[in-house]
Design an enzyme around this catalytic site. Structure first.
Site, short mmCIF file in Angstrom:
data_model
loop_
_atom_site.label_atom_id
_atom_site.label_comp_id
_atom_site.label_asym_id
_atom_site.label_seq_id
_atom_site.Cartn_x
_atom_site.Cartn_y
_atom_site.Cartn_z
N PRO A 2 0.74 -1.41 0.04
CA PRO A 2 -0.01 0.10 -0.17
C PRO A 2 0.81 1.20 0.09
O PRO A 2 1.33 1.71 1.14
CB PRO A 2 -1.00 -0.15 1.16
CG PRO A 2 -0.23 -1.13 2.25
CD PRO A 2 0.71 -1.77 1.50
N GLU A 3 1.07 1.83 -1.15
CA GLU A 3 1.36 3.31 -1.35
C GLU A 3 0.30 3.69 -1.91
O GLU A 3 -0.88 3.11 -2.30
CB GLU A 3 2.55 3.36 -2.07
CG GLU A 3 3.79 2.95 -1.60
CD GLU A 3 4.92 4.10 -0.65
OE1 GLU A 3 4.51 5.23 -0.86
OE2 GLU A 3 5.80 3.57 -0.24
N LYS A 52 -3.57 7.25 1.50
CA LYS A 52 -3.89 5.66 1.80
C LYS A 52 -5.11 5.21 2.33
O LYS A 52 -5.19 3.99 2.58
CB LYS A 52 -2.49 5.20 2.65
CG LYS A 52 -1.11 5.56 1.95
CD LYS A 52 -0.02 5.61 2.92
CE LYS A 52 1.13 5.96 2.22
NZ LYS A 52 2.26 6.20 3.23
N ARG A 121 -8.00 15.59 8.62
CA ARG A 121 -6.58 15.53 8.99
C ARG A 121 -5.37 14.91 8.30
O ARG A 121 -4.35 15.07 8.37
CB ARG A 121 -6.48 14.99 10.35
CG ARG A 121 -6.64 13.44 10.38
CD ARG A 121 -6.13 12.76 11.59
NE ARG A 121 -6.24 11.28 11.65
CZ ARG A 121 -7.23 10.82 12.41
NH1 ARG A 121 -8.07 11.58 13.14
NH2 ARG A 121 -7.56 9.49 12.16
N ASN A 162 7.48 5.25 2.07
CA ASN A 162 8.75 5.16 2.14
C ASN A 162 9.66 5.17 0.87
O ASN A 162 10.65 5.60 0.71
CB ASN A 162 9.42 4.11 3.19
CG ASN A 162 10.81 4.37 3.75
OD1 ASN A 162 11.20 5.29 3.60
ND2 ASN A 162 11.28 3.47 4.14
N ARG A 252 11.67 5.38 9.69
CA ARG A 252 11.86 4.33 8.77
C ARG A 252 13.13 4.43 8.27
O ARG A 252 13.85 5.58 8.48
CB ARG A 252 10.85 4.75 7.62
CG ARG A 252 9.39 5.22 8.15
CD ARG A 252 8.79 4.40 8.78
NE ARG A 252 8.48 2.98 7.98
CZ ARG A 252 7.50 2.92 7.03
NH1 ARG A 252 6.57 3.95 7.07
NH2 ARG A 252 7.23 1.62 6.55
#
Length: 262
Positions: A2-3, A52, A121, A162, A252
């Site tokens: 999941p990106e 996401k 948000r 990332n 990360r």
DNA sequence: AAGAATGTTATGTA
DNA sequence: CTACATAACATTCT
């Protein structure tokens, strides 16, 4: 998996497959209900991706919210679908295909209020036309924070993870530790445009590709996974063999070309 | 078999 | 108020 681009693919797919139909899914506890039109069935109006996060809008004003997290996965099967594997959370049964969701980080039914709070948000999504580019740019450009940190902050830019952080900073030769406020104003392209480009390519090719425009088509169909990226998870650049630094940034693993990212 | 991995949130600390 | 660290949670693969 999941990106942001993956999520937009799913939204598109689910929208075309299930919009306008009663769908059995998403009981409040996130357990699946597998009878379309059953007691859990409501009519799905639309499916939307924000960063996401997936939002399933229903006719009764409720919103199904799914976040895949690190492990979440939709499996697709042609009907009749096999029995659910493992702890199924959601099952979407279409005319021809069935989608089964396992391992999501979040999977819940939200009322108007709650879904508004959530979307409020989230930061700007490069894949959306309604994105406020200026807002995102200023958030990073005025910050003393490291750029590599801001790019992972979903309240700043929603959808980049990332891999995209590593790759798009490499493409601009910007070191991830550089403060946003210190980046030169006349850098050829700010991270935003690259994010739009890379995430867009991801949606188009159903995979993450971070090469230049001309090469995209060729590379996407031919290259093995390991060669679609420049530095992510590499100790040396794939193009020139130059050494790549690795360290932890914003919890990360960050990557940067020793020679050309400052 | 331990550990790492494309993620987020809540909470504590400085 | 900001930044950073940590834990928690989901699961699969090496």
């Amino acid at each position: 998996m999941p990106e942001g681009h993956t999520i937009h693919q799913l939204a598109r797919d689910h929208q075309s497959c299930f919009a306008g139909r009663p769908v059995g899914m998403l009981s409040p506890q996130g357990r699946f209900a597998d009878q379309a039109g059953g007691s859990e069935g409501r009519v799905l109006i639309s499916v939307e991706a924000l960063g996401k996060h997936l939002f399933y809008r229903f006719d009764d004003k409720l919103t199904g919210h799914v976040h895949l997290g690190l492990f979440g996965k939709f499996r697709v099967q042609k009907n009749p679908a096999a029995n659910p594997r493992g702890a199924g959370r959601v099952r979407l049964i279409g005319n021809e295909r069935t989608f089964a969701l396992n391992g999501p980080n979040q999977c819940e039914l939200l009322d108007c209020q709650q879904s508004h709070v959530l979307s409020g948000r989230l930061g700007q999504d490069p894949l959306r036309r309604d994105a406020d580019v200026k807002a995102a740019r200023e958030r990073i450009g005025r910050s003393k924070r490291a750029v590599g940190s801001g790019l992972l902050d979903q309240s700043v830019i929603a959808g980049t993870g990332n891999i995209y952080r590593s790759e798009l900073l490499f493409l601009q030769r910007i070191h991830p530790e550089r403060r946003g406020a210190d980046m030169s104003r006349d850098a050829s392209l700010p991270p935003w445009e690259w994010a739009v480009r890379l995430l867009g390519a991801g949606v188009r090719y159903h995979r993450i590709i971070t090469v230049t425009r001309e090469e995209e088509g060729r590379l996407s169909s031919r290259l093995p996974t390991s060669e679609r990226l420049h530095i992510y998870k590499k100790s040396h650049r794939s193009c020139c063999g130059g050494p790549v630094d690795q360290w932890s940034l914003a919890a990360r693993t960050a990557y940067a070309c020793q020679a050309c990212q400052q």
